[in-house]
Structure formats: structure tokens, C-alpha cells
Design an enzyme around this catalytic site. Structure first.
Site, PDB file in Angstrom:
ATOM      1  N   ILE A 284     -33.665 -74.590 -54.412  1.00  0.00           N
ATOM      2  CA  ILE A 284     -33.481 -73.517 -55.393  1.00  0.00           C
ATOM      3  C   ILE A 284     -32.906 -72.272 -54.719  1.00  0.00           C
ATOM      4  O   ILE A 284     -33.525 -71.711 -53.823  1.00  0.00           O
ATOM      5  CB  ILE A 284     -34.818 -73.163 -56.075  1.00  0.00           C
ATOM      6  N   ASP A 328      -3.088 -52.922 -78.479  1.00  0.00           N
ATOM      7  CA  ASP A 328      -2.671 -52.013 -79.542  1.00  0.00           C
ATOM      8  C   ASP A 328      -1.496 -51.189 -79.028  1.00  0.00           C
ATOM      9  O   ASP A 328      -1.396 -50.915 -77.830  1.00  0.00           O
ATOM     10  CB  ASP A 328      -3.847 -51.100 -79.919  1.00  0.00           C
ATOM     11  N   ASP A 615      -7.732 -48.201 -79.295  1.00  0.00           N
ATOM     12  CA  ASP A 615      -8.395 -46.899 -79.276  1.00  0.00           C
ATOM     13  C   ASP A 615      -8.923 -46.483 -80.632  1.00  0.00           C
ATOM     14  O   ASP A 615      -9.620 -45.482 -80.743  1.00  0.00           O
ATOM     15  CB  ASP A 615      -7.441 -45.821 -78.751  1.00  0.00           C
ATOM     16  N   ASP A 619      -9.503 -51.099 -84.379  1.00  0.00           N
ATOM     17  CA  ASP A 619      -9.461 -52.049 -83.265  1.00  0.00           C
ATOM     18  C   ASP A 619     -10.839 -52.601 -82.920  1.00  0.00           C
ATOM     19  O   ASP A 619     -10.946 -53.608 -82.215  1.00  0.00           O
ATOM     20  CB  ASP A 619      -8.888 -51.374 -82.008  1.00  0.00           C
ATOM     21  N   ASN A 709     -34.301 -67.656 -48.016  1.00  0.00           N
ATOM     22  CA  ASN A 709     -33.555 -67.511 -49.257  1.00  0.00           C
ATOM     23  C   ASN A 709     -33.578 -66.094 -49.819  1.00  0.00           C
ATOM     24  O   ASN A 709     -32.593 -65.625 -50.399  1.00  0.00           O
ATOM     25  CB  ASN A 709     -34.096 -68.479 -50.320  1.00  0.00           C
TER      26      ASN A 709
END
Length: 873
Positions: A284, A328, A615, A619, A709
Site C-alpha cells: 500500500i 469566448d 468572462d 459562459d 512509506n
């Protein structure tokens, strides 16, 4: 909802809205819009902190660790039990804190200020918070006001409204009180309506409120946002898939090891369980999720310094996979302000910057443009007031040192005929050179038809059919370039008197001025860089198709073979037809919020990772639907910022490309960190499996593996995550989002490098086993594995050798190595820690063996990399 009220009477409007049980106030609508993904957020808000804490234990890998802790407790390994439970609780606490902090951060982002509105109630003008506005109120609007609710214009005094945040169009919309017929409404004519979220730029009006909250155009967009679900990033999908597969493999192998230990070697059940526990803990990658989060956080800090603010950490790596940018136009690719381009006067076409004031027609053209306008512009501050078209004309005068306010004081306006959409003209009367002179600007088709003469450098001459044909040809040529064209003319009157519309006849035509909302200077290079990176840029706008296509060609988005479609054409396509044409459509014009979502979804159906930039309020739904939404920080609305994953604090389209490079760098660093962690874990797994099959004592206690670990491995992994971006990232193609991060190549490297480390560790194990038994063997195996993985951190910094990458290019890797060595030394040589970590005393000879064996795998890997570097060069 507002569309239903275009032709209703005031009484009908009030009655319908007041009796509608679904009505919400304007403030409630703003709140809905500010809370993107509101449904999901509400679910989160209902969770208590304790519930959030418990949810941290739902992961299957965490469950395996918990089982390992219980087995350690049963077998009497108190130290391992305490350490494992401490790790589990610490991870859960950190996850809970992160969740709570993220929720508070989002709540802060969603807070929007409530504007006020001027209303007429009981014959008295009062100012109230917009949250108190109700349908039927009479709202008084003036230049500079924000419209706080949808409404129908009741009284109009030359009202103009900027609706770019809703429609994407930068040109102001003139309003009227004329009731609209159903066929006009169907064609999108909404000139007798104002809409919440738009800005009054000129004039004033009284408006009857027809819709608030979710019954406004703004509310419709809010509904779209609530219906749009957030998408998991490619890395999330890959890591989730990896975690599931790893969990299954861990359980299967642990079960096999346990059975072999019991039935083949006759080992006691508790000892066999300890083998299985050691294998589970070794397999693990406890620190993986934390390391990925830290690497993403480091990436966000880098991006913030380059003006790209990441709201969601997961969006960092998504940037590296982006293959389509749906952008845009207005305010994103363009400057969101009109600029004069070409001028036609005295039979000559010239650039606006080349105007010659010594030329009489050109000088009169500039004079008419300034005097027949109301806009002002402050050169010092850059602030402007008025219609964007008129602001452009004022700025034209500024190029030649003509200050509009001073000039207007010299030639005061004596009378005027305000512009309206029916006449398509605006006229002002001035005393110029001892004569009453009417100056007019407007649509070329109207003004040219009313002109009988032409002003030239040779004087005023009669307007011939040939002259009209030539002027119309020039107008067509400019329009084909996507330019907006205004015509200018003048007329002498016998005296200063009141004006009538009949005075707008018998003009002397002066010339044409064309203008456009110009591209940002950096957009051309940014689009070219995106193309080099294998990223397709698509323009999505509310502007006219001709204008949008012209801008797209200038920027490099629209090329040979590409096509442009508008919203009407898009409505006529089925999804199948859109999918067929999608690759060739470079420009979408006159589109609605629904269209934008459909376009983004169509690209996603092709398996593309889509970024949407914008903006405006219109949108926002598409920003949320996209894999990564990018909002403008300066010109962007609060709603668009809330819906986006990333905000550009400098509104620079080129910053997106920089962010893509950083995103690719972050993903490469995450991939290298994963390789480092898993190859180290692989070595531990191989060692446990080997000793199990050879019926040898367990080489590591669970506490050893947790120490590696969580402590010594975490430091190099974090250092790898801070590796600087390498050259050539922009020349790579976008990563296939369907490809697992653990592809065949990476898995082979993980296994091969893990095998090298495992061989070194087992040599140390056998050396210790022969010299001092199981305790010394375990200690030497633990120390060798720890030090070998610290050395291995240098191997995983990048593809090249350490000499090619340079030691000093990432000083954090050196700090991580020495910090890890220091931690290992404390465990091995501090008596107080010997009992906790189950280590045996070491001699100088043992330490020398550990160092040499630990360094051997790194030496072999680096020799291989040096040879490969030379071959590639």
C-alpha cells in the site's frame, strides 16, 4: 420566463408574476448563480464534521491497513499497532481539515455583493436593496446602473444597455418602448426588454419588472449550471482505477502468502498472519494521495506566479491533457473595446493612424466624429464613458492630440437629434467657421441615400452614381473583413434653430470610419503555441458570423478548410451531424448558453479533454461543463469566476498556454513520483514474497514499512514533485485521457527497478541472517531498503541521467535525501527508538555493507541512463 412578457400589459405582467409561487428575488438568483453546482454543495453542507471524518475510512486501501493493525494487535506487535492506527487517524484528520477548508473557501468565493436599485413606489422615488425588488415594481435606470431584474421598458430616454455578460456581444443595445409582435420575439428581437446582469451605458428609462430570480435570463443560466455535473479528471480516474486493482491484488497475494505459510511450512497462524500483514503494508502506497495533492499544490503556486489562479487542485493535471480550447471571443481573445481600423475619405482608403489633418475631408471627418458623439475618454487613467463605438471615435482624435472635451467647448452643441434605430442616424448642430452646420453620423445605406454632394480635397462636388457605387464597394469590402462601418456627412443650415427629422436631407457626404473589437496582441502567438502543442482552439461567440470569422482569421483560429456556423444552423443539426462536422468548425457565432454546453459536450464525446474560456454570465454553464473552465479575472463576471476551475488574473489568453505547460510538468512530476513510490514498494513486496517462499523469517516489521512509506519516501517524492518544467513540453501532443497513468512502459520500469533494489536488500538480509540471526537480518534489510529508496529518488527525477538533469536544478532533492538519511540514522543509532522500531545494534562493517548495497541499484540505473543519453544525442 421573460420572453412571455414582451407583449403583455403592465397589469397583466404584475398579476402573472405576483401570483407565481415559483418567484424568487434578484438576490436569490444571484446566490443561485454564485453557487455553481449548488445541488452537490448543499449535500456537502448537510454533512457534519464527524460524518466527513468517518468517510475518510471508506477507501478499501485504508480498510486493509485497519485489518493489518488488528492482526498486529492480536499477534502482540503493540508498536506496529500503535503506528498503523496513528497513521490512519492522522490521514482521516488531514482529509477532514482539507474538506472543511475547501468548503469555507468555496463559500467565500460564492459570496456576492447585493446591488441597490432606484424604484418608484406610491409615487415616491426610493433606493432599496435588489433583494427587495418584486415583479410589478417600477425601476428607474440611469447610465452606470446595473440592471437587477428583467423588465419591460415603460418610458425611454435614449436608453442603451451593454448585454455582453449575457450575450457575448460588445456593442450596446438600444432599447425602445414599442411592443413587439410574436414573430419579432421569435427572431430574437428583445429591444423593449432589459435583463438582469446587464449594464446601462447611456440614457435613462423607467422599467416595469417582469421577472426576478430564476424567472430571469440570468436564472435560466443558473438552472443550466445546476443541471451540469462536475467531471472527474483523468488522473482521478486513473488513480481510482489503480487503487481498486491494487486492493484486489493485495488481498489475493496476501491470502496466497498466508495459505502457503500455514500449509507448506507449518508456520503458526499468527506468524503467517504477520507475513500477510507485512505484505499488505509493503504494497500500500500510504503517502500516494498526499504526495499527489502536494505536487498539485506546488503546481498551483507556480501557476499563481504566472497569473493563473487554480481553484481546484485537480485541475492542475487536467491542463496537461487538454486537447481542445473552446474560447469566448469578446474580452477573451479580443480586447472588448472597439478600435478604429480603416478610414475612407477623399477617394482614398487609409489606416486610422495615417489620418492627415492637412487634408480637408479627413480633418472634417475627424471633427464630425468627435462632435457628433457623446463619449469621453481619459488618456491618463484609461477610463471611458459612453458607447464603445463613440469611445473608439474619441480615441481616434486622441491619436492626433485632439482632446474631445476641449474641442467640444470650442464648438458647443447647439441642438441635436438623438440616435434611434428607426432613423439609424444621429445629428448635432454647431456653429463652425461662422456657419450653422449640421453634423451627422449613421448607417451608410441611409446616409448615402440622403447625400447629394461629396466633400473632396478639390471642394464639394455633386454625388454621382459612380461615386455611390464606389462608396458601396468600399463598404462591402470593409464589412467582409468583419468591420463595423459608420458613415459621416454634414449640411449647412441658414440659421441656428430647432431641428426636425426633415433636416436630415441633402447632405454632403464626408467619408467612412470602420472599427472592430481587436484581438489581444498576445492571442495570435498563444493560438500558434496551442497548435504546436496539439491543441485545437475553437471560437465561440455571440457576435455575427462574419465579424467572428474575420477575427478568427486574424488570430489564426480560422484556416483553409474550416467553416463557421451560427446558432440557427447549429439548431438545425442533429448530434450525429454535429459530430461529423465538428473537426472542421472553427467558429460558432450567435450562440446561446445551451449551444455552448452542446459544443463542449460534442468534443467530450470524441474523448477530448476540453477547456472552455470566458468572462460572461452566459459562459458560466459551459465553464462548468468543460473539463476545465477558465475565467477572466479582471473583466470576468463573478458568476463566471465561480463556475471556472482556473482564473486568469491578467486576462491574458497566453497565460492559458503557460498553464498547459505547467500542467504537463505537474503530470510528469506526479508520474515520476508514482514511479518512485511504487518501485520502492515493489522491492519490499518482492522481498516479502521471496522470504515467504523460501520459508525465511519475515524481513520487515510493519512498523519498518510504515516508516519508509510515510517518512523517508515522502520527502524524495515531494522533491520530485517540485522538479522544474523541462524543455519540449509544448512540443508534445496532449496525453490520451483514456490511457492509464500506469501504462506498460511505466509498469516495466517499476518492476525492473524494484527488482534491482530487492536483490540488494535480500543480499543485506542474508548477510545479517548469517551473522546475527533474524533480528539483525531484519534490521539490515530495513536499513538497506530505506537507503536504497532514498538513492532511488535521484533516478526518478526525470528521464535523463542525473548529470543531464543537474544536481543543482532541484535543490529540494538533495535536502530530501539528507533529511531521510538523518531520520534513518536516528532510528538505527538512538537507543530510545530501537524498541519502537524493532532494530538490532549495527557494527561499522554492517553499516558499510548497507551503504554499498543500497547504492548499487542507483549506480546501475544511472549507468544505463548515461549510455542512453549519449545514444540519443
Amino acid at each position: 420566463m421573460a420572453d412571455n412578457f414582451y407583449s403583455l400589459s403592465v397589469q397583466e405582467t404584475m398579476q402573472r408574476e405576483k401570483t407565481d409561487p415559483q418567484g424568487l428575488t434578484a438576490a436569490q438568483a444571484a446566490e443561485r448563480l454564485a453557487q455553481y453546482g449548488a445541488n452537490k454543495l448543499d449535500e456537502g453542507k448537510r454533512k457534519s464534521t464527524f460524518v466527513v471524518f468517518l468517510e475518510q475510512f471508506k477507501d478499501l486501501l485504508v480498510a486493509i491497513l485497519a485489518v493489518a493493525a488488528i492482526i498486529s494487535m492480536i499477534s502482540g506487535q503493540a508498536e506496529s499497532t500503535i503506528v498503523i492506527f496513528a497513521v490512519l487517524i492522522l490521514n482521516a484528520v488531514l482529509g477532514t481539515v482539507q474538506y472543511v477548508k475547501a468548503e469555507k473557501s468555496l463559500a467565500g468565493l460564492k459570496a456576492m455583493s447585493t446591488p441597490t436599485a432606484k424604484v418608484l413606489r406610491d409615487g415616491t422615488r426610493i433606493e432599496i436593496p435588489s433583494e427587495q425588488i418584486v415583479p410589478g415594481d417600477m425601476v428607474l435606470l440611469e447610465a452606470g446602473d446595473m440592471v437587477v431584474a428583467d423588465g419591460r421598458v415603460f418610458e425611454n430616454f435614449s436608453l442603451k444597455v451593454n448585454e455582453s455578460s449575457l450575450t457575448g456581444e460588445s456593442v450596446d443595445v438600444e432599447k425602445s418602448t414599442e411592443p413587439l409582435q410574436a414573430e419579432k420575439v421569435a427572431l430574437g428581437d428583445r429591444k423593449n426588454m432589459v435583463f438582469s446582469g446587464s449594464l446601462v451605458t447611456y440614457g435613462r428609462a423607467s422599467v416595469i419588472v417582469t421577472g426576478t430570480g430564476m424567472h430571469t435570463e440570468l436564472g435560466k443560466i443558473a438552472s443550466l449550471m445546476n443541471q451540469t455535473q462536475q467531471r472527474r479528471t483523468p488522473l482521478q480516474k486513473s488513480l481510482d482505477d489503480f487503487s481498486k486493482k491494487l486492493s484486489i491484488v493485495i488481498m489475493a497475494i496476501s491470502a496466497v502468502v498466508f495459505l502457503l505459510s500455514v500449509f507448506r511450512s507449518g508456520m503458526p497462524i499468527l506468524d503467517s498472519l504477520m507475513f500477510a500483514v507485512a505484505l499488505a503494508v509493503a504494497a500500500i502506497p500510504e503517502a500516494l494521495s498526499s504526495i499527489v495533492t502536494i505536487v498539485q499544490a506546488v503546481g498551483t503556486q507556480k501557476m499563481a506566479k504566472q497569473h493563473a489562479i487554480i481553484k481546484d487542485l485537480k485541475a492542475v493535471e487536467t491542463l496537461g491533457s487538454v486537447s481542445v480550447i473552446c474560447s469566448d471571443k469578446t474580452g477573451t481573445l479580443t480586447q472588448n473595446r472597439m478600435r478604429v481600423q480603416q478610414i475612407y475619405a477623399d477617394h482614398a482608403m487609409l489606416d486610422g493612424k495615417d489620418l492627415e489633418l492637412a487634408n480637408d475631408p479627413q480633418r472634417l471627418l475627424l471633427k464630425t466624429a468627435l462632435l457628433a458623439s457623446d463619449a469621453t475618454f481619459d488618456e491618463a487613467t484609461g477610463a471611458s464613458i459612453g458607447d464603445p463605438t463613440e469611445v473608439a471615435l474619441v480615441q481616434l482624435g486622441g491619436l492626433f492630440g485632439v482632446e474631445e472635451t476641449t474641442y467640444r467647448e470650442q464648438h458647443p452643441r447647439l441642438k441635436e437629434l438623438a440616435f434611434d434605430s428607426d432613423r439609424k442616424l444621429m445629428s448635432t448642430l454647431h456653429w463652425i467657421e461662422g456657419k450653422a452646420t449640421l453634423l451627422t453620423k449613421g448607417a451608410i445605406d441611409v446616409l448615402l441615400q440622403r447625400s447629394t454632394h461629396l466633400f473632396t480635397s478639390a471642394g464639394v462636388v455633386p454625388m454621382t452614381d459612380e461615386e455611390r457605387t464606389e462608396i458601396l464597394r468600399v463598404n462591402h469590402e470593409l464589412s467582409e473583413q468583419g468591420l463595423r462601418v459608420l458613415a459621416f456627412a454634414c449640411r449647412e443650415l441658414p440659421e441656428v434653430r430647432g431641428l426636425t427629422f426633415d433636416d436630415e436631407q441633402d447632405f454632403t457626404f464626408i467619408g467612412l470610419i470602420s472599427m472592430i473589437d481587436p484581438p489581444r496582441e498576445e492571442s495570435v502567438q498563444a493560438v500558434a503555441d496551442a497548435k504546436r502543442a496539439g491543441i485545437r482552439t475553437v471560437m465561440i461567440t455571440g457576435d455575427h458570423k462574419v465579424t467572428a470569422s474575420a477575427i478568427a482569421k486574424q488570430i489564426g483560429i480560422f484556416e483553409d478548410g474550416d467553416i463557421a456556423v451560427d446558432g440557427t444552423e447549429l439548431d438545425g443539426m442533429t448530434d450525429g451531424e454535429l459530430d461529423e462536422k465538428l473537426q472542421n468548425i472553427a467558429v460558432y457565432a450567435r450562440v446561446s448558453p445551451e449551444h455552448k454546453i452542446r459544443i463542449v459536450t460534442a468534443w467530450q464525446r470524441r474523448g477530448c479533454i476540453v477547456s472552455m474560456t470566458g468572462d460572461g454570465v452566459n459562459d458560466a454553464p459551459a465553464l462548468k461543463q468543460a473539463d476545465i473552465g477558465v475565467a477572466m479575472g479582471i473583466t470576468g463576471t463573478e458568476v463566471s469566476k465561480d463556475a471556472a476551475s482556473m482564473i486568469l488574473s491578467d486576462d491574458n489568453f497566453a497565460t492559458i498556454v503557460k498553464a498547459v505547460v505547467n500542467g504537463r510538468s505537474v503530470f510528469a512530476n506526479i508520474k515520476n513520483a508514482i514511479k518512485f513510490l511504487l518501485s520502492g514498494n515493489m522491492s519490499a513486496i518482492l522481498c516479502v514474497l521471496f522470504t515467504s517462499f523460501m520459508m525465511l523469517p519475515v524481513p520487515f516489521a510493519p512498523v519498518h514499512l510504515l516508516f519508509i512509506n510515510l517518512l523517508t519516501d515522502s520527502l524524495p517524492a515531494i522533491a520530485i514533485g517540485m522538479e522544474p518544467a523541462r524543455r519540449g513540453l509544448l512540443d508534445q501532443k496532449p496525453r490520451d485521457p483514456k490511457e492509464s497513468i500506469l501504462n506498460r512502459s511505466l509498469l516495466l520500469k517499476i518492476f525492473g527497478q524494484g527488482l534491482l533494489i530487492a536483490v540488494a536488500v535480500m543480499l543485506a538480509f542474508y548477510s545479517g541472517y548469517g551473522a546475527g540471526g533474524a533480528a539483525l537480518a531484519s534490521t539490515m534489510a530495513f536499513a538497506t531498503l530505506t537507503l536504497a529508496r532514498l538513492f532511488h529518488g535521484f533516478n526518478c527525477r526525470g528521464r535523463g541521467s542525473i548529470f543531464r538533469l543537474k544536481f543543482t536544478s532541484n535543490p529540494f532533492s538533495l535536502l530530501a535525501f539528507f533529511a531521510g538519511v538523518g531520520l534513518l540514522a536516528l532510528v538505527l543509532f538512538v537507543p530510545a527508538l530501537e524498541g519502537l522500531f524493532l532494530v538490532a545494534p549495527l557494527t561499522g562493517e554492517h553499516v558499510m555493507q548497507i551503504v554499498l548495497l543500497a547504492f548499487a541499484p542507483t549506480l546501475l540505473i544511472q549507468v544505463f541512463k548515461v549510455i542512453r543519453d549519449r545514444v540519443e544525442r
